[in-house]
Design an enzyme around this catalytic site. Structure first.
Site, short mmCIF file in Angstrom:
data_model
loop_
_atom_site.label_atom_id
_atom_site.label_comp_id
_atom_site.label_asym_id
_atom_site.label_seq_id
_atom_site.Cartn_x
_atom_site.Cartn_y
_atom_site.Cartn_z
N TYR A 36 -6.31 -7.95 7.15
CA TYR A 36 -5.85 -6.57 7.31
C TYR A 36 -7.03 -5.75 7.85
O TYR A 36 -8.01 -5.54 7.14
CB TYR A 36 -5.42 -6.06 5.94
CG TYR A 36 -4.66 -4.76 5.91
CD1 TYR A 36 -3.30 -4.74 5.64
CD2 TYR A 36 -5.29 -3.54 6.08
CE1 TYR A 36 -2.59 -3.56 5.55
CE2 TYR A 36 -4.61 -2.35 6.01
CZ TYR A 36 -3.25 -2.36 5.74
OH TYR A 36 -2.56 -1.18 5.67
N TRP A 45 5.60 5.67 -1.40
CA TRP A 45 6.41 6.37 -0.40
C TRP A 45 7.21 5.42 0.48
O TRP A 45 7.44 5.67 1.65
CB TRP A 45 5.51 7.26 0.47
CG TRP A 45 5.01 8.45 -0.29
CD1 TRP A 45 3.78 8.62 -0.84
CD2 TRP A 45 5.76 9.63 -0.62
NE1 TRP A 45 3.71 9.84 -1.48
CE2 TRP A 45 4.91 10.48 -1.36
CE3 TRP A 45 7.06 10.06 -0.35
CZ2 TRP A 45 5.31 11.72 -1.84
CZ3 TRP A 45 7.47 11.30 -0.82
CH2 TRP A 45 6.60 12.11 -1.55
N PHE A 95 3.61 1.75 -1.49
CA PHE A 95 4.52 1.64 -2.64
C PHE A 95 5.11 2.98 -3.07
O PHE A 95 6.32 3.09 -3.31
CB PHE A 95 3.75 1.00 -3.80
CG PHE A 95 4.51 0.86 -5.07
CD1 PHE A 95 5.52 -0.09 -5.20
CD2 PHE A 95 4.20 1.64 -6.18
CE1 PHE A 95 6.21 -0.24 -6.40
CE2 PHE A 95 4.88 1.51 -7.38
CZ PHE A 95 5.89 0.56 -7.49
N ASP A 139 0.83 -1.21 0.00
CA ASP A 139 0.00 0.00 0.00
C ASP A 139 0.86 1.26 0.00
O ASP A 139 0.47 2.30 -0.54
CB ASP A 139 -0.91 0.03 1.24
CG ASP A 139 -2.04 -0.99 1.15
OD1 ASP A 139 -2.23 -1.57 0.07
OD2 ASP A 139 -2.74 -1.19 2.16
#
Length: 568
Positions: free
Chosen positions: A475, A209, A207, A205
Site C-alpha cells: 500500500y 465512512w 471503515f 481504512d
C-alpha cells in the site's frame, strides 16, 4: 440531510468539525519540512464557502420527480445543491481538488433515499424507463472516481443513497452467518453484531465512512484480512436489484454452479445493479485481542518475516510492515513522550545502534493476535522466533495499542496536507512474494523520476498490508508539493508512473480500492484484452442502455475524460 443517514462534508473527509491536528506532535512539522520542503506552521488555505460554488441546476423532470416521490415519499427525494454536490464525488484527491475549485462536472440531478428493497427495484425500473443514469451511493469514501457521472452526460442522473437500509436482519448462529442490509456503515454494523456477541472482522481504512454494499461493490479488504479474509471471502450470499429482476444468491459455503455469479457481482461497482443485502460470515468475539510491535533493520527483512509468518502455524489476524520512510512518518506523528516513554525510546535506539542498525533504515511492523489466551500465547511465541530469525526485535504492545486507537484518523491528514499545498494520495497492488521487494524499489524510482520530470519535491512510502499464500499487498502513499493550478497534472504524472510500474512488474492495478475511472486505462494490461472483452459483454448484456453507473471499470481514454470525447 436525512435523519439517521450519515453524510460527509462536501469538501473533504469525514464529519464537519473534525480535522487533523499537529500541535501535540512536535516532530511532524520538522519531518514534513525536511522531506518535502513545506512549512505546515504557515497559515493554511481554507476551503471556499459552499455559497461560492456555481452548482449546475438539477435537470430532473417533474414527471420523474413525481414518480420517485410516489415510490419513497417527498422527503426522501432530495435535490438541494449541497446534497447533490456531496453525492457528485468520492474522496479521491482529484475529487477534492476539483470540488474546492468549484469544478463540479456532472452533478446528480437528484438523490434518493429508499428504505426497502422493493423501493430500490421500483426506482431502478422507473429510472431506466426514463433512460436516466443510476449511481449507487454508500458512504462516499471511494477514491477511484466510481461515483461520478461521466462528463458530458446529457441524461438525468440519479444517485441512490442506501443509508436507510442499515440493519443486521438476522444471525444464523449455527452456521456463523449474518444477513445484513447493504447500506449499513462499518461502526453501526459492528455495534449491532457486538450486541449479540459477534463480529464480521472487516476493518478497511475507510471503515467509519464506508458501507457493506460499497465493500462488496469494490472487492474491499480490511486490516484484519489475514484472519477474516477479504470481502470476497466473507460474503457468501447476496441480493441485488437488477433491471426488471432481483438476483438472489443463497449463502452457501461453496458451489460448482458454473461461472460464479457471486464473483461477477463482487467488484462490479454498480454496473450490474444495486446490492441491497448480503449474507456474510461472522465470528464470536475473541477473548483476547492484542497488537504487538516489532522493528526490523530493513524492509526486506520485514517482508521475509511476514511471508514466513503467513507460512507458519501462526494464524495471525494482521501482519504489517512499513518501509523506512513510512516508519519515520509514523514516528513523526507520535505525540510528545513523557519522561518514561522518552527514556524507553532512547533505550530502544541504543539497542538498535548496538546491533549495527541504521536508524534511518529501520522498519516498524505490527502483528495482530486474537483468540483464547493460550492460543495467543502460542502464536506470539512462533512469531517471536520468526522475527528473531529475520534480525528483528519486539518492542511490546504500546505502539500497537496507539495504532489501534488512531487507525481510522489517517484520511483526515490528506485534507490537512491539501490545505498546505501538498497533494497526497494512495495506490495499492498485489504481487507474488518473489517480486514484492523489487516492485517496491521500482515504484520508489518511478515516483522520483516522475517528480524530477515536473521539477517538484515529493515523497512515497509503503507498507505491506495484506498477506496471502502466494504474495502480498503493498500500500503506497505519495505526496507532491505543488500548490499551483497545474497540481493535478503533476498528480497525474506521478499516479500514472505508479500504476504503470505495477502492471509492468507483476502487480495488479488495484488490490482493494477498485477500478472506477482512475484505474480503467490499465485494465487490458492487467487482465488482457480478452478479459476486458468478457467484462464488456457482461455489462452490455445486463445493461444494454448503459444506465447503470456507465464508464466505470471499462472506460476508454484517460480518467476524467468522457469515453465519447475526441480525446478518447
Amino acid at each position: 440531510m436525512i435523519q439517521g443517514v450519515k453524510q460527509q462534508k462536501w469538501w473533504g473527509w469525514g464529519e464537519e468539525g473534525k480535522a487533523y491536528q499537529h500541535a501535540d506532535k512536535p516532530k511532524f512539522a520538522p519531518f514534513v519540512k525536511r522531506i518535502v520542503g513545506v512549512d505546515i506552521n504557515q497559515p493554511r488555505m481554507s476551503p471556499p464557502p459552499f455559497e461560492s460554488l456555481d452548482v449546475p441546476p438539477s435537470r430532473l423532470s417533474e414527471e420523474l420527480r413525481a414518480e420517485f416521490q410516489a415510490i419513497i415519499g417527498n422527503k426522501f427525494v432530495q435535490s438541494d445543491d449541497e446534497t447533490r454536490v456531496v453525492h457528485a464525488f468520492g474522496k479521491g484527491v482529484r475529487d477534492l481538488v476539483r470540488v474546492r475549485r468549484g469544478e463540479l462536472g456532472r452533478v446528480p440531478d437528484v438523490v434518493l433515499y429508499p428504505g426497502t428493497e422493493e423501493e430500490v427495484a421500483r426506482i431502478v425500473d422507473s429510472a431506466i424507463a426514463a433512460d436516466a443514469v443510476v449511481i449507487p451511493f454508500g458512504g462516499g469514501s471511494n477514491i477511484v472516481a466510481a461515483l461520478e457521472a461521466e462528463p458530458g452526460e446529457t441524461r438525468q442522473v440519479v444517485s441512490v443513497n442506501m443509508g436507510r437500509l442499515n440493519k443486521v436482519l438476522e444471525i444464523d448462529a449455527e452456521s456463523g452467518l449474518a444477513r445484513i442490509q447493504a447500506g449499513v456503515f462499518g461502526p453501526d454494523m459492528e455495534d449491532q453484531l457486538k450486541a449479540r456477541g459477534w463480529t464480521m472482522g472487516h476493518h478497511p481504512d475507510s471503515f467509519v465512512w464506508s458501507t457493506l454494499g460499497g465493500w462488496i461493490a469494490t472487492r474491499s479488504s480490511g486490516m484484519q484480512s489475514d484472519k477474516y479474509g477479504d470481502i470476497a471471502d466473507i460474503v457468501r450470499g447476496l441480493r441485488m436489484v437488477m433491471p426488471g429482476q432481483i438476483l438472489n444468491l443463497r449463502p452457501l459455503p461453496s458451489t460448482s454452479s458454473g461461472p460464479s455469479v457471486r464473483e461477477m457481482v463482487l467488484g462490479s461497482e454498480g454496473r450490474l445493479g444495486i446490492i441491497t443485502e448480503a449474507w456474510v460470515q461472522v465470528h464470536r468475539i475473541p477473548e483476547v485481542r492484542e497488537l504487538q510491535a516489532y522493528f526490523f533493520p530493513s524492509y526486506g527483512d520485514g517482508l521475509r518475516a511476514c511471508q514466513q509468518i503467513v507460512e507458519s502455524d501462526a494464524a495471525v489476524m494482521m501482519a504489517r510492515v512499513s518501509d523506512p520512510m513510512e516508519t519515520q512518518y509514523i514516528m513523526a506523528n507520535g505525540k510528545k513522550s513523557g519522561r518514561v516513554g522518552s527514556l524507553m525510546s532512547k533505550a530502544i535506539s541504543k539497542v538498535m545502534e548496538a546491533k549495527g542498525w541504521d536508524l534511518e533504515g529501520i522498519c516498524m511492523s505490527f502483528v495482530g493476535f486474537e483468540g483464547s489466551p493460550n492460543h495467543v500465547r502460542y502464536e506470539k511465541g512462533l512469531v517471536n522466533k520468526i522475527v528473531k530469525a529475520n534480525q528483528g526485535m519486539g518492542v511490546g504492545s504500546g505502539p500497537g495499542t496507539l495504532y489501534d486507537q488512531k487507525k481510522y484518523d489517517t484520511p483526515y491528514i490528506r485534507d490537512f496536507m491539501l490545505d498546505h499545498g501538498l497533494v497526497a494520495d494512495v495506490s495499492e497492488t498485489t504481487t507474488p512474494w518473489a517480486y514484492a521487494e523489487s516492485l517496491h524499489t521500482k515504484v520508489q524510482q518511478a515516483v522520483q523520476d516522475a517528480l524530477d520530470s515536473r521539477g517538484k519535491r515529493g515523497v512515497v512510502f509503503s507498507h505491506l498490508s495484506h498477506s496471502y499464500h502466494s504474495g502480498a499487498c503493498q500500500y503506497f502513499t505519495f505526496a507532491v508539493a505543488d500548490d499551483s493550478e497545474d497540481c493535478l497534472d503533476t498528480y497525474d504524472v506521478v499516479k500514472r508512473a505508479i500504476q504503470q510500474t505495477f502492471v509492468d512488474h507483476h502487480g495488479t492495478v488495484s488490490h482493494h480500492h477498485g477500478v472506477g475511472e482512475e484505474h480503467s486505462p490499465w485494465m487490458a494490461e492487467d487482465i488482457s484484452e480478452a478479459g476486458v472483452f468478457i467484462q464488456r459483454k457482461l455489462f452490455e448484456g445486463i445493461d444494454p442502455g448503459s444506465n447503470l453507473n456507465p464508464g466505470k471499470i471499462i472506460h476508454e481514454g484517460r480518467p476524467g475524460i468522457s469515453s465519447n470525447s475526441s480525446d478518447a
